[in-house]
Write an enzyme that holds these catalytic residues in place. Structure first.
Site, PDB file in Angstrom:
ATOM      1  N   ASN A 151      45.814  69.612  27.714  1.00 30.79           N
ATOM      2  CA  ASN A 151      46.908  70.178  28.776  1.00 30.79           C
ATOM      3  C   ASN A 151      47.384  71.395  28.260  1.00 30.79           C
ATOM      4  O   ASN A 151      48.169  71.948  29.321  1.00 30.79           O
ATOM      5  CB  ASN A 151      48.024  68.805  28.348  1.00 30.79           C
ATOM      6  CG  ASN A 151      48.339  68.890  26.784  1.00 30.79           C
ATOM      7  OD1 ASN A 151      47.278  68.449  26.163  1.00 30.79           O
ATOM      8  ND2 ASN A 151      49.294  68.859  26.496  1.00 30.79           N
ATOM      9  N   SER A 199      47.315  59.008  33.919  1.00 31.93           N
ATOM     10  CA  SER A 199      49.164  58.912  34.200  1.00 31.93           C
ATOM     11  C   SER A 199      49.134  59.376  35.518  1.00 31.93           C
ATOM     12  O   SER A 199      48.749  60.271  35.990  1.00 31.93           O
ATOM     13  CB  SER A 199      49.733  59.760  32.990  1.00 31.93           C
ATOM     14  OG  SER A 199      50.871  59.861  33.296  1.00 31.93           O
ATOM     15  N   CYS A 325      54.934  70.858  23.284  1.00 34.05           N
ATOM     16  CA  CYS A 325      54.546  69.697  24.413  1.00 34.05           C
ATOM     17  C   CYS A 325      55.990  69.483  24.861  1.00 34.05           C
ATOM     18  O   CYS A 325      56.163  69.466  26.138  1.00 34.05           O
ATOM     19  CB  CYS A 325      53.990  68.340  23.600  1.00 34.05           C
ATOM     20  SG  CYS A 325      53.864  67.414  25.076  1.00 34.05           S
TER      21      CYS A 325
HETATM   22  N1  PLP Z   1      47.854  63.174  27.336  1.00 33.65           N
HETATM   23  C1  PLP Z   1      47.966  64.229  27.987  1.00 33.65           C
HETATM   24  C2  PLP Z   1      46.569  65.175  27.779  1.00 33.65           C
HETATM   25  C3  PLP Z   1      48.988  64.749  28.556  1.00 33.65           C
HETATM   26  O1  PLP Z   1      48.997  65.930  29.175  1.00 33.65           O
HETATM   27  C4  PLP Z   1      50.064  63.874  28.767  1.00 33.65           C
HETATM   28  C5  PLP Z   1      51.244  64.037  29.373  1.00 33.65           C
HETATM   29  O2  PLP Z   1      51.774  65.351  29.154  1.00 33.65           O
HETATM   30  C6  PLP Z   1      50.049  62.505  28.175  1.00 33.65           C
HETATM   31  C7  PLP Z   1      48.686  61.951  27.608  1.00 33.65           C
HETATM   32  C8  PLP Z   1      51.184  61.447  28.345  1.00 33.65           C
HETATM   33  O3  PLP Z   1      50.995  60.956  29.471  1.00 33.65           O
HETATM   34  P1  PLP Z   1      52.722  60.225  29.852  1.00 33.65           P
HETATM   35  O4  PLP Z   1      53.714  61.285  30.061  1.00 33.65           O
HETATM   36  O5  PLP Z   1      52.142  59.563  31.116  1.00 33.65           O
HETATM   37  O6  PLP Z   1      52.964  59.294  28.834  1.00 33.65           O
END
Ligand code: PLP
Length: 388
Positions: A151, A199, A325
């Site tokens: 991400n 998501s 994050c």
């Molecule tokens: N995994 C990754 C790679 C993400 O980018 C994110 C969100 O930033 C998440 C998990 C978490 O998702 P959610 O916001 O739906 O809990």
């Protein structure tokens, strides 16, 4: 001031068609899918249609999709669910050092519960080496979890190659595909995964909705106990409006994905080459080719990412440092540190993530504004003065 949103990796605006599809499910279609009467059955019908659409988007079967409250829950469910269901077989889990906190923190939790977790290193582009996965496997390994795309830096991992290794070894394989589903082709069979997290709010759906794909036959325990929803895999009345919105988003993504990926790749490349040309001592972070179509992550020497971000915000440009994050954390990014950056380099990074409403004109504005901001900050920079 017209604002320019370039933080689609954090969240996407909900698509107007998604909102339209959701609205009746707050009002006249308000039934509980577990109810026997017509209101309940209509809600259930809508939910099952979505299950089929989401399954279709990733090459899965409907019954392999469990709705969750989002990517974090899907990651928690995959890791804890497999770990606790397979304790008798072993206590070793392999993951990477660049995972989202939803996986890293779950790994740490499991370590406190007696599991052993290996966090694999990555190269300077953020790539996991499949051979490192193979070497890390022991007789006690029960789960491997490597994200599909990162991400922060956008690097797309060699999931299909890792999938072959995990299959040969007979070990469950999970991937966090939160940044890829709806953006690039994701097929659970081609990737060779047993579990995959999604998501909705990353693909123009609503926040608080997502899914975990669970390949038929995968042994995992539930961690939400209560009613018998989701074939007893996840108790709690389903978020029907959210799920309906998720379905619409999945449908739109399937229709638009390939054209949109081309358009975004073009804009992304414009932004990267423009920034590298106009600002000296700047580098692209992440893999130059194997990267998400919408991700630009750059390092700018002698300036702080936070300062660039705040100055961009004053000009109406919304980006992210990519260094944390949550913007409330001033810790340098664990992803950039894992890629071999020094703390100072990690602090000078900036992430632009593009999306459906990003235009060429907006990219042009960033290319005009950021070099000015960097020049201003560098003129005041103690970091630069110490280099002279
Ligand atoms: N995994 C990754 C790679 C993400 O980018 C994110 C969100 O930033 C998440 C998990 C978490 O998702 P959610 O916001 O739906 O809990």
């Amino acid at each position: 001031m017209r604002r320019i949103y370039l933080d689609y990796a954090a969240t996407t605006p909900t698509h107007p068609e998604v909102v339209k599809a959701m609205l009746p499910y707050f009002t006249e279609e308000f039934g509980n899918p577990s109810s026997i009467h017509s209101y309940g059955q209509e809600a259930k019908g809508a939910m099952e249609e979505v299950r089929a659409k989401v399954a279709d988007l990733i090459g899965a079967r409907s019954e392999e999709i469990v709705f969750t409250s989002g990517g974090t829950e899907a990651d928690n469910f995959a890791l804890k669910g497999v770990a606790f269901a397979n304790e008798s077989k072993g206590n070793h889990i392999i993951t990477s050092s660049i995972e989202h906190h939803a996986v890293i923190e779950t790994g740490k939790f499991l370590q406190r519960r007696g599991f052993k977790v290996t966090y694999l290193p990555v190269d300077e582009y953020g790539l996991v080496d499949p051979e490192d996965v193979r070497k890390a496997i022991t007789g006690k390994t029960i789960l491997i979890s490597v994200m599909h795309a990162n991400n922060e830096v956008g690097t797309v991992e060699p999931i299909a190659e890792i999938g072959k290794i995990t299959k040969e070894a007979g070990i469950y394989f999970h991937t966090d595909a939160v940044q890829t589903v709806g953006h690039i082709l994701v097929d659970v069979n081609e990737l060779g995964v047993d579990l995959l997290s999604i998501s909705a709010h990353k693909l123009y759906g609503p926040k608080g909705t997502g899914a975990l794909y669970i390949r038929k036959g995968t042994k995992l325990v539930s961690f939400m106990h209560g009613g018998e929803q989701e074939r007893r895999r996840r108790a709690s009345t389903e978020n029907v409006p959210g799920i309906v919105g998720f379905g619409k988003a999945a449908e739109l993504a399937q229709q638009e994905m390939s054209e949109e990926a081309k358009r975004l790749t073009y804009l992304r490349n414009q932004l990267v080459s423009g920034l590298l040309e106009r600002i000296d001592h700047t580098r692209l972070n992440g893999h130059p080719v194997n990267r998400l179509p919408n991700n630009v992550n750059i390092s700018v020497d002698y300036v702080e990412g936070e300062s660039m971000l705040l100055n961009l915000d004053l000009e109406g440009i919304c980006a992210s440092t990519g260094s944390a994050c949550s913007s409330s954390s001033l810790e340098p990014s664990h992803v950039l540190l894992a890629m071999g950056f020094s703390h100072e380099q990690a602090h000078g990074s900036l992430r632009f993530s593009l999306g459906k409403w990003t235009t060429e004109e907006e990219i042009g504005q960033v290319l005009d504004i950021l070099p000015r901001i960097v020049a201003k900050l560098r003129a005041m920079s103690p970091l630069l003065k110490s280099q002279r």
